[in-house]
Design a protein around this motif. Structure first.
Motif, short mmCIF file in Angstrom:
data_model
loop_
_atom_site.label_atom_id
_atom_site.label_comp_id
_atom_site.label_asym_id
_atom_site.label_seq_id
_atom_site.Cartn_x
_atom_site.Cartn_y
_atom_site.Cartn_z
N PRO A 137 6.76 -21.06 12.04
CA PRO A 137 6.45 -20.33 10.80
C PRO A 137 5.00 -19.86 10.77
N TYR A 138 4.76 -18.75 10.10
CA TYR A 138 3.41 -18.23 9.91
C TYR A 138 2.81 -18.87 8.66
N THR A 139 1.57 -19.32 8.75
CA THR A 139 0.85 -19.85 7.60
C THR A 139 -0.12 -18.77 7.15
N VAL A 140 0.40 -17.81 6.38
CA VAL A 140 -0.36 -16.62 6.01
C VAL A 140 -0.17 -16.34 4.52
N ASN A 141 -1.27 -16.09 3.82
CA ASN A 141 -1.24 -15.65 2.43
C ASN A 141 -1.68 -14.20 2.40
N LEU A 142 -0.98 -13.39 1.60
CA LEU A 142 -1.21 -11.94 1.63
C LEU A 142 -1.41 -11.34 0.25
N LEU A 143 -2.20 -10.29 0.20
CA LEU A 143 -2.30 -9.42 -0.96
C LEU A 143 -1.96 -8.02 -0.46
N VAL A 144 -0.87 -7.46 -0.93
CA VAL A 144 -0.42 -6.15 -0.48
C VAL A 144 -0.60 -5.16 -1.62
N GLY A 145 -1.40 -4.14 -1.39
CA GLY A 145 -1.65 -3.13 -2.41
C GLY A 145 -1.40 -1.75 -1.88
N TYR B 154 -0.56 2.69 -3.14
CA TYR B 154 -0.41 3.74 -4.14
C TYR B 154 0.88 4.48 -3.83
N ASP B 155 1.79 4.48 -4.80
CA ASP B 155 3.07 5.16 -4.63
C ASP B 155 2.90 6.63 -5.01
N SER B 156 2.94 7.51 -4.01
CA SER B 156 2.73 8.94 -4.24
C SER B 156 3.86 9.57 -5.04
N ALA B 157 5.07 9.01 -4.94
CA ALA B 157 6.21 9.56 -5.68
C ALA B 157 6.10 9.24 -7.17
N GLU B 158 5.77 7.99 -7.49
CA GLU B 158 5.63 7.58 -8.89
C GLU B 158 4.24 7.85 -9.44
N LYS B 159 3.31 8.12 -8.56
CA LYS B 159 1.89 8.30 -8.92
C LYS B 159 1.35 7.09 -9.66
N SER B 160 1.58 5.91 -9.05
CA SER B 160 1.11 4.66 -9.67
C SER B 160 0.71 3.65 -8.60
N PRO B 161 -0.25 2.77 -8.94
CA PRO B 161 -0.68 1.73 -8.00
C PRO B 161 0.22 0.49 -8.12
N HIS B 162 0.35 -0.24 -7.02
CA HIS B 162 1.15 -1.47 -7.01
C HIS B 162 0.39 -2.54 -6.24
N LEU B 163 0.45 -3.78 -6.73
CA LEU B 163 -0.20 -4.91 -6.08
C LEU B 163 0.79 -6.07 -6.04
N TYR B 164 0.89 -6.71 -4.87
CA TYR B 164 1.81 -7.83 -4.69
C TYR B 164 1.07 -9.02 -4.11
N TRP B 165 1.33 -10.18 -4.68
CA TRP B 165 0.78 -11.46 -4.24
C TRP B 165 1.89 -12.16 -3.46
N ILE B 166 1.63 -12.50 -2.20
CA ILE B 166 2.63 -13.17 -1.35
C ILE B 166 1.98 -14.39 -0.73
N ASP B 167 2.65 -15.55 -0.83
CA ASP B 167 2.07 -16.74 -0.21
C ASP B 167 2.84 -17.13 1.05
N TYR B 168 2.38 -18.19 1.71
CA TYR B 168 2.94 -18.57 3.00
C TYR B 168 4.38 -19.08 2.91
N LEU B 169 4.88 -19.36 1.71
CA LEU B 169 6.26 -19.79 1.54
C LEU B 169 7.22 -18.63 1.29
N GLY B 170 6.68 -17.42 1.31
CA GLY B 170 7.52 -16.24 1.10
C GLY B 170 7.74 -15.92 -0.37
N THR B 171 6.90 -16.46 -1.24
CA THR B 171 6.98 -16.15 -2.67
C THR B 171 6.24 -14.85 -2.92
N MET B 172 6.85 -13.96 -3.69
CA MET B 172 6.22 -12.68 -3.98
C MET B 172 6.22 -12.42 -5.47
N ALA B 173 5.11 -11.86 -5.97
CA ALA B 173 5.02 -11.48 -7.38
C ALA B 173 4.27 -10.17 -7.48
N SER B 174 4.75 -9.29 -8.33
CA SER B 174 4.03 -8.05 -8.64
C SER B 174 3.04 -8.39 -9.74
#
Length: 194
Positions: free
Chosen positions: A97-105, A107-127
């Motif tokens: 398994p990967y022990t990686v914490n991520l912040l994925v950000g 800009y959605d050009s279709a919706e014209k809006s920004p998005h930010l996602y918090w992902i931890d090493y257990l595969g939990t994701m939250a917008s």
């Protein structure tokens, strides 16, 4: 002692990550860029075990690029974050398994809006509207909660980010010295100075 912070504004996502690469009590490098540009409108900040972070970040970068080559258009931020989360969750159920914490950000050009996602090493994701990983999150999350303005300009976002970084530097015993700050908006990805 890694720290990464991110926040959204009216039409942008701002991501900051420290530049220190350390193992135990030894600082090995002070100019590491821990924010990967995945596509013209998508960024990913990563932290965790040294080998895992680089390998997983490059795996994600190559696969998102492959998707764009095969389909002639890039993944939208929501889809990219879901695929990244699924890849991390699959690795969790493997022998390595990967022990990686991520912040994925992004800009959605279709919706014209920004998005930010918090992902931890257990595969939990939250917008989320703002996020942090590492020891700096203990000090920064309350500041981000108090001062974050979802309709704020880029200068407002940079000011909030400065507050979070200064608070971390003031209160954390082994605070990182330098940060890389990148913004993604309708014009794409670029690095900005604090």
């Amino acid at each position: 002692m890694e720290c990464s912070f991110a926040l959204t504004g009216k039409d942008y996502v701002l991501i900051a990550a420290d530049t220190t690469s350390a193992r135990s009590i030894v600082k090995m490098k002070v100019d590491e860029d821990k924010i990967k540009t995945l596509s013209p409108h998508l960024l990913m900040a990563y932290s965790g075990e040294s080998g895992d972070t680089i390998q997983f970040a490059e795996f994600v970068e190559r696969n998102i690029r492959l998707y764009q080559i095969r389909n002639f258009y890039p993944l939208r931020p929501q889809s990219a974050a879901s695929w990244i989360r699924r890849s991390l969750a699959n690795s969790l159920r493997s022998r390595s398994p990967y022990t990686v914490n991520l912040l994925v950000g992004g800009y959605d050009s279709a919706e014209k809006s920004p998005h930010l996602y918090w992902i931890d090493y257990l595969g939990t994701m939250a917008s989320v509207p703002f996020a942090a990983h590492g020891y700096g999150s203990y000090f920064a999350l309350s500041l981000l909660d108090q001062y974050h303005n979802p309709e704020g300009s880029l200068e407002d976002g940079l000011d909030v980010l400065r507050r979070a970084i200064n608070e971390t530097a003031q209160r954390l015993i082994v605070a990182p010295g330098n940060y890389v700050v990148k913004v993604v908006d309708k014009d794409g990805v670029r690095e900005v100075k604090l």
